[in-house]
Scaffold this active site. Sequence first.
Site, PDB file in Angstrom:
ATOM      1  N   CYS A  63       0.866  -1.188   0.000  1.00  0.00           N
ATOM      2  CA  CYS A  63       0.000   0.000   0.000  1.00  0.00           C
ATOM      3  C   CYS A  63       0.897   1.231   0.000  1.00  0.00           C
ATOM      4  O   CYS A  63       2.054   1.156  -0.416  1.00  0.00           O
ATOM      5  CB  CYS A  63      -0.960  -0.011   1.189  1.00  0.00           C
ATOM      6  SG  CYS A  63      -0.175   0.273   2.790  1.00  0.00           S
ATOM      7  N   HIS A  64       0.405   2.353   0.468  1.00  0.00           N
ATOM      8  CA  HIS A  64       1.178   3.592   0.447  1.00  0.00           C
ATOM      9  C   HIS A  64       2.294   3.580   1.492  1.00  0.00           C
ATOM     10  O   HIS A  64       3.447   3.846   1.185  1.00  0.00           O
ATOM     11  CB  HIS A  64       0.252   4.797   0.660  1.00  0.00           C
ATOM     12  CG  HIS A  64       0.961   6.101   0.659  1.00  0.00           C
ATOM     13  ND1 HIS A  64       1.541   6.631  -0.477  1.00  0.00           N
ATOM     14  CD2 HIS A  64       1.204   6.988   1.654  1.00  0.00           C
ATOM     15  CE1 HIS A  64       2.110   7.782  -0.170  1.00  0.00           C
ATOM     16  NE2 HIS A  64       1.908   8.027   1.109  1.00  0.00           N
TER      17      HIS A  64
END
Length: 98
Positions: A63-64
Site C-alpha cells: 500500500c502507500h
Amino acid sequence: MKEMTAKELEHKLMSNEAVNIIDVREVEEVAEGKIPKALHIPLRLLEFRMHELDKNKEYVIVCHSGGRSSRAVQFLESYGFQVINMNGGMLAWEGETE
C-alpha cells in the site's frame, strides 16, 4: 504476520523470482505508479475479489505506507491465504514503477 522490506522485494524481482504482488491502494494512488506486474485490488474491494486469488500461492501486499497492507494481510490470513506485508509501502519503494 510475515513481513519483508521493499529492498527484499526489489531484489526478488531483479532476480526474476516468481513473486505475486497485490497493491491495495486506491485507483488515484496507483495512477501515480505501481510495482510492475502488481495486481491492483483496492482494500475496500478485497473481500469481493479474493475469489480471484489462489490459496496455493504466496502474495506480497503493498500500500502507500504499510497500514492498509497490514490490514489486508490480517484479513487474507483469516481466510487461509499465504501473505506477506511489505514494510513501508510505496514510500519505501525505490525500484521501477509502471
